[in-house]
Design a protein around this motif. Structure first.
Motif, PDB file in Angstrom:
ATOM      1  N   ILE A   1     -17.448  -0.150  32.811  1.00 46.14           N
ATOM      2  CA  ILE A   1     -18.515   0.759  32.377  1.00 46.14           C
ATOM      3  C   ILE A   1     -18.474   0.927  30.874  1.00 46.14           C
ATOM      4  CG2 ILE A   1     -19.352   3.122  32.530  1.00 46.14           C
ATOM      5  CD1 ILE A   1     -18.366   3.203  35.425  1.00 46.14           C
ATOM      6  N   LEU A   2     -17.253   1.175  30.342  1.00 45.96           N
ATOM      7  CA  LEU A   2     -17.141   1.373  28.894  1.00 45.96           C
ATOM      8  C   LEU A   2     -17.585   0.112  28.138  1.00 45.96           C
ATOM      9  CD1 LEU A   2     -16.215   3.082  26.497  1.00 45.96           C
ATOM     10  CD2 LEU A   2     -13.924   2.139  26.806  1.00 45.96           C
ATOM     11  N   THR A   3     -17.155  -1.030  28.631  1.00 45.22           N
ATOM     12  CA  THR A   3     -17.497  -2.287  27.935  1.00 45.22           C
ATOM     13  C   THR A   3     -19.001  -2.515  27.935  1.00 45.22           C
ATOM     14  OG1 THR A   3     -15.377  -3.264  28.550  1.00 45.22           O
ATOM     15  CG2 THR A   3     -17.125  -4.775  27.912  1.00 45.22           C
ATOM     16  N   SER A   4     -19.627  -2.264  29.096  1.00 44.61           N
ATOM     17  CA  SER A   4     -21.067  -2.507  29.180  1.00 44.61           C
ATOM     18  C   SER A   4     -21.847  -1.561  28.287  1.00 44.61           C
ATOM     19  CB  SER A   4     -21.543  -2.381  30.630  1.00 44.61           C
ATOM     20  OG  SER A   4     -21.321  -1.069  31.121  1.00 44.61           O
TER      21      SER A   4
ATOM     22  N   VAL B   1     -21.542   1.840  17.193  1.00 43.10           N
ATOM     23  CA  VAL B   1     -21.319   2.961  18.108  1.00 43.10           C
ATOM     24  C   VAL B   1     -19.994   3.621  17.737  1.00 43.10           C
ATOM     25  CG1 VAL B   1     -20.159   1.496  19.820  1.00 43.10           C
ATOM     26  CG2 VAL B   1     -21.244   3.648  20.553  1.00 43.10           C
ATOM     27  N   ILE B   2     -19.888   4.942  18.013  1.00 43.83           N
ATOM     28  CA  ILE B   2     -18.655   5.685  17.754  1.00 43.83           C
ATOM     29  C   ILE B   2     -18.144   6.231  19.087  1.00 43.83           C
ATOM     30  CG2 ILE B   2     -17.597   7.635  16.549  1.00 43.83           C
ATOM     31  CD1 ILE B   2     -19.891   7.429  14.503  1.00 43.83           C
ATOM     32  N   LEU B   3     -16.890   5.904  19.448  1.00 41.76           N
ATOM     33  CA  LEU B   3     -16.238   6.479  20.621  1.00 41.76           C
ATOM     34  C   LEU B   3     -15.385   7.639  20.110  1.00 41.76           C
ATOM     35  CD1 LEU B   3     -15.194   3.229  22.527  1.00 41.76           C
ATOM     36  CD2 LEU B   3     -17.280   4.573  22.745  1.00 41.76           C
ATOM     37  N   LEU B   4     -15.828   8.895  20.430  1.00 37.91           N
ATOM     38  CA  LEU B   4     -15.247  10.082  19.797  1.00 37.91           C
ATOM     39  C   LEU B   4     -14.584  10.977  20.862  1.00 37.91           C
ATOM     40  CD1 LEU B   4     -14.911  11.817  17.232  1.00 37.91           C
ATOM     41  CD2 LEU B   4     -17.197  12.760  17.681  1.00 37.91           C
ATOM     42  N   ASP B   5     -13.278  11.232  20.697  1.00 37.10           N
ATOM     43  CA  ASP B   5     -12.535  12.131  21.590  1.00 37.10           C
ATOM     44  C   ASP B   5     -12.963  13.573  21.289  1.00 37.10           C
ATOM     45  OD1 ASP B   5     -10.770  12.984  23.499  1.00 37.10           O
ATOM     46  OD2 ASP B   5      -9.101  13.115  22.059  1.00 37.10           O
ATOM     47  N   VAL B   6     -13.119  14.360  22.326  1.00 36.66           N
ATOM     48  CA  VAL B   6     -13.569  15.753  22.133  1.00 36.66           C
ATOM     49  C   VAL B   6     -12.420  16.625  21.667  1.00 36.66           C
ATOM     50  CG1 VAL B   6     -14.547  17.777  23.265  1.00 36.66           C
ATOM     51  CG2 VAL B   6     -15.423  15.491  23.826  1.00 36.66           C
TER      52      VAL B   6
ATOM     53  N   ASN C   1     -11.528  -5.249  23.342  1.00 31.58           N
ATOM     54  CA  ASN C   1     -11.172  -6.413  22.514  1.00 31.58           C
ATOM     55  C   ASN C   1     -12.170  -7.552  22.734  1.00 31.58           C
ATOM     56  OD1 ASN C   1      -9.702  -8.075  20.788  1.00 31.58           O
ATOM     57  ND2 ASN C   1      -8.443  -8.865  22.469  1.00 31.58           N
ATOM     58  N   SER C   2     -12.842  -7.925  21.670  1.00 29.71           N
ATOM     59  CA  SER C   2     -13.862  -8.984  21.751  1.00 29.71           C
ATOM     60  C   SER C   2     -14.044  -9.589  20.358  1.00 29.71           C
ATOM     61  CB  SER C   2     -15.190  -8.412  22.253  1.00 29.71           C
ATOM     62  OG  SER C   2     -16.212  -9.387  22.116  1.00 29.71           O
ATOM     63  N   PRO C   3     -14.288 -10.904  20.267  1.00 27.30           N
ATOM     64  CA  PRO C   3     -14.544 -11.537  18.949  1.00 27.30           C
ATOM     65  C   PRO C   3     -15.827 -11.036  18.299  1.00 27.30           C
ATOM     66  CG  PRO C   3     -14.905 -13.108  20.745  1.00 27.30           C
ATOM     67  CD  PRO C   3     -14.279 -11.904  21.357  1.00 27.30           C
ATOM     68  N   SER C   4     -16.707 -10.387  19.093  1.00 30.85           N
ATOM     69  CA  SER C   4     -17.964  -9.885  18.520  1.00 30.85           C
ATOM     70  C   SER C   4     -17.791  -8.520  17.866  1.00 30.85           C
ATOM     71  CB  SER C   4     -19.039  -9.781  19.605  1.00 30.85           C
ATOM     72  OG  SER C   4     -19.262 -11.032  20.204  1.00 30.85           O
ATOM     73  N   TYR C   5     -16.679  -7.859  18.128  1.00 29.24           N
ATOM     74  CA  TYR C   5     -16.479  -6.500  17.621  1.00 29.24           C
ATOM     75  C   TYR C   5     -15.428  -6.512  16.525  1.00 29.24           C
ATOM     76  CZ  TYR C   5     -18.381  -5.462  22.301  1.00 29.24           C
ATOM     77  OH  TYR C   5     -19.125  -5.443  23.434  1.00 29.24           O
ATOM     78  N   HIS C   6     -15.622  -5.550  15.650  1.00 32.62           N
ATOM     79  CA  HIS C   6     -14.573  -5.232  14.690  1.00 32.62           C
ATOM     80  C   HIS C   6     -14.189  -3.775  14.955  1.00 32.62           C
ATOM     81  CE1 HIS C   6     -13.196  -4.132  10.382  1.00 32.62           C
ATOM     82  NE2 HIS C   6     -12.195  -4.641  11.065  1.00 32.62           N
ATOM     83  N   LEU C   7     -13.060  -3.583  15.661  1.00 32.95           N
ATOM     84  CA  LEU C   7     -12.655  -2.245  16.095  1.00 32.95           C
ATOM     85  C   LEU C   7     -11.926  -1.538  14.967  1.00 32.95           C
ATOM     86  CD1 LEU C   7     -11.392  -3.215  19.659  1.00 32.95           C
ATOM     87  CD2 LEU C   7     -13.624  -2.272  19.023  1.00 32.95           C
ATOM     88  N   VAL C   8     -12.451  -0.365  14.593  1.00 35.46           N
ATOM     89  CA  VAL C   8     -11.847   0.444  13.523  1.00 35.46           C
ATOM     90  C   VAL C   8     -11.282   1.716  14.158  1.00 35.46           C
ATOM     91  CG1 VAL C   8     -12.250   1.666  11.357  1.00 35.46           C
ATOM     92  CG2 VAL C   8     -13.488  -0.473  11.859  1.00 35.46           C
ATOM     93  N   GLN C   9     -10.023   2.008  13.895  1.00 36.99           N
ATOM     94  CA  GLN C   9      -9.358   3.163  14.506  1.00 36.99           C
ATOM     95  C   GLN C   9      -9.263   4.321  13.517  1.00 36.99           C
ATOM     96  OE1 GLN C   9      -5.524   1.989  15.994  1.00 36.99           O
ATOM     97  NE2 GLN C   9      -6.357   0.439  17.405  1.00 36.99           N
TER      98      GLN C   9
END
Length: 688
Positions: A118-121, A55-60, A29-37
């Motif tokens: 780690i994920l945030t960075s 970037v895409i965070l993709l579950d295997v 959660n950050s004002p710089s991001y627009h998180l799409v689910q």
């Protein structure tokens, strides 16, 4: 170059378990991001159709389509081929799955449970990379646009310079040409690296060359704006050019050269010369027309001023020869004749003086004169006029005024003309001041009246010949407009000056300045005549007549004449008086002057014709006037008069005309006279 900050960056979260999506959203959660689910691979692909993601965070492990299959499809599309993918899994950490993920283009492979830092960075790195990429693309786009505009601008400049109707040049600080366009070369033969001063020396017209070269060298030295027009002497024709130039400075304010334009203005110069010639011709034509108008006005006024006194003179003379009057009437008649004869004599003398002035024949008999004597004689000669208007003349003479060298009669004439002018324009019971004093080496005469003053727009022309402030038929003051012109000439012949100004308060002031002597210095014929033979005329007994004339002598003469013929006469001295009389009195005939103050005879006859509509009958009318030109006669007939008789009038003709228009001679129908008055006048006076 200004670039706008990028919008919020899209980050795509793909997982089939809602609680995992909530956890990822909480971490990132950050004002710089627009998180799409997205909860499946298919839904993730739909999101990628219209949006770009940092970037895409993709579950295997996902049912239906797992993360690897989803990644394969993402990489197969051009729009998302380079989008970073981070695989996230909680089931397998063997190397085979990891290698497979990297082989599909993954940038990282993370295992659950995730370390938030780690994920945030990692996500932040790809977000910043995405933002930089967007900036680079924007810069590249803007740079391309700028380069395109510069290219277009350069092309426009080349086209403008090549096709410009103006000659354009650039010169260095020494004045040598560094650029010229074709038009510049065609106009004045400029060539690259040639000094402008050398070109001007060669091409400029010899009459302009020295001035142009000097101006150019001075301008180059000072580095100021330059503008000039001069002639070029070509092999066949002479052309005019306009040269303008401005200095060019660097950002540090250093002079680096000059930019200028050259324009062929030959056509404009020729047009200006032609326009100037036309203006001169127009001015000359207007002056000629004005001179003709002044001549016509003068002739009309001259006719009026000569005929008016002549009418009284001839009228009373005829009455005295043909009638018997008592002694008082005879004395009055002789006085009237004498007064009008003197008036005519003065008019004629003024005309002769002007003629002598124009021919240079006005000679002076000069000797030492005391101005006080000339002034007093002039005042004494005007006593009848001052008594008639009850005007007081105040004379003030300084005792120390020296003598002047001049012609006594002409100096007296100067004072007489100015005094008579002051008396004429002063009101009844007015005052005229005459002052004689010494001012420096001049004797100064001031004559100040209490009249209406001089109109400011007429003041510069008050001493001009034939000029009058009012030359209309309604003017209140007579005269030819010659007296002041004669005064100026006589004063100048005596070496002096005369001035006119409006006196503060009221009236006008005329000042004559004459140099004081050093101690060692010592008629016109206008064709009018009377028929001496008496004619048998009808009587005017019981005719009701209205006589309108502003001249007292003329009016009294007409009254005496017509009453002696048996008519019953009423009179008025103005149009207003005549209209007032007509309210209660409707005569058999109207006898009216034309030129009268305030309103003239044309206005009177117009009002009479309007009143006839209410009265139900026509009134015959005769215009008896000193305005005797053919156009004035025609104007009177067109205005509504049945007949136009000019002063001095023949008594027999006047009586016969009245009898004819009133029906006494057997023509009782005045409408017939209205129809053809001119023909009846010919028939009536055919013997003349």
């Amino acid at each position: 170059m200004n670039l706008q900050s990028p919008h919020r960056v899209n980050v795509l979260l793909v997982d089939d378990r809602p609680e995992n999506l909530v956890a990822l959203e909480a971490i990132l959660n950050s004002p710089s991001y627009h998180l799409v689910q997205a909860n499946s691979g298919a839904e993730a692909l739909r999101c990628l159709l219209n949006e770009d993601f940092a970037v895409i965070l993709l579950d295997v492990q996902m049912p239906g389509m797992d993360g690897f299959e989803t990644a394969t499809l993402i990489r197969s599309r051009d729009r998302s081929r380079a989008t970073p993918i981070i695989f996230i899994t909680a089931f397998s950490s063997n190397d085979t799955h990891v290698f497979k993920g990297y082989s599909l283009g993954a940038v990282d492979y993370l295992f659950k449970p995730l370390e938030p830092e780690i994920l945030t960075s990692k996500v932040q790195v790809f977000v910043e990379l995405f933002q930089k990429t967007v900036e680079v693309k924007q810069q590249a786009t803007q740079l391309a646009a700028v380069n395109s505009e510069l290219s277009k601008s350069e092309e426009r400049f080349r086209t403008l310079c090549a096709c410009s109707p103006l000659g354009i040049y650039l010169a260095d600080v020494e004045g040598r040409c560094t650029y010229i366009n074709p038009r510049c070369q065609a106009i004045c033969g400029l060539t690259l690296e040639e000094s402008l001063a050398d070109i001007w020396q060669r091409e400029v017209h010899p009459e302009d060359r020295e001035r142009v070269v000097a101006d150019w060298l001075a301008w180059i030295k000072e580095g100021n704006e330059y503008s000039n027009e001069f002639r070029l002497a070509g092999s066949e024709t002479v052309r005019w050019i306009n040269v303008q130039s401005s200095p060019m400075f660097s950002d540090l304010g250093k002079l680096i050269g000059h930019v200028g334009t050259v324009r062929d203005v030959t056509d404009r110069k020729q047009a200006e010369e032609e326009r100037g010639r036309l203006i001169r011709e127009q001015v000359a034509r207007q002056e000629a027309e004005r001179a003709n108008q002044m001549k016509d006005e003068f002739l009309a006024i001259l006719s009026h001023e000569l005929r008016t006194p002549l009418n009284a003179i001839l009228g009373w003379s005829r009455l005295l020869r043909t009638k018997t009057f008592d002694q008082d009437t005879i004395e009055k008649a002789l006085e009237t004749i004498e007064r009008n004869a003197k008036s005519q004599s003065q008019l004629i003398e003024d005309i002769l003086d002007v003629s002598r002035i124009l021919r240079g024949k006005l000679n002076l008999n000069k000797h030492p004169i005391r101005l006080e004597s000339a002034i007093k004689l002039a005042i004494d000669s005007l006593q009848p006029l001052t008594e008639e208007k009850s005007i007081i003349i105040e004379l003030t003479c300084s005792p120390n005024v020296g003598e002047v060298i001049g012609d006594f009669d002409r100096l007296q004439q100067i004072v007489w003309n100015l005094l008579s002018n002051a008396i004429k324009f002063s009101p009844q019971e007015g005052k005229v001041q005459v002052r004689l004093e010494s001012v420096g080496d001049e004797a100064q005469i001031e004559i100040i009246d209490s009249g209406i003053g001089i109109a400011p727009d007429f003041l510069p022309y008050v001493f001009d010949r034939f000029r009058q402030a009012d030359s209309s038929t309604t003017r209140s003051y007579g005269g030819l407009g010659l007296g002041l012109a004669i005064v100026r000439h006589l004063v100048e012949q005596h070496g002096g000056k005369v001035y006119a100004e409006n006196n503060p308060g009221e009236g006008a002031k005329f000042t004559v300045a004459l140099p004081v002597a050093q101690t060692n210095a010592l008629a016109a014929d206008d064709g009018s005549y009377l028929n001496d033979q008496a004619e048998v005329l009808p009587t005017l007994t019981n005719l009701q007549l209205l006589v309108v004339d502003d001249d007292d002598d003329t009016r009294e003469f007409l009254i005496a004449l017509l009453e002696d013929e048996g008519a019953m006469v009423r009179s008025a001295a103005s149009v207003a008086g005549a209209l007032a009389a007509l309210e209660s009195y409707w005569p058999d005939l109207l006898l009216s002057d034309i030129g009268m103050p305030e309103a003239d005879g044309y206005e009177l006859i117009a009002r009479v014709r309007e009143m006839e509509v209410l009265r139900g009958g026509k009134m015959p009318a005769i215009a008896l006037t000193a305005y005797a030109r053919e156009e004035e006669r025609q104007q009177a007939l067109e205005a509504g008069f049945q007949m136009h008789l000019s002063k001095p009038v023949d008594i027999n003709k006047l009586i016969a005309a009245i009898a004819n228009l009133t029906g006494i001679l057997g023509n009782p129908d005045p409408t017939h006279i209205l129809h053809d008055a001119q023909e009846q006048a010919r028939c009536l006076f055919h013997k003349d």
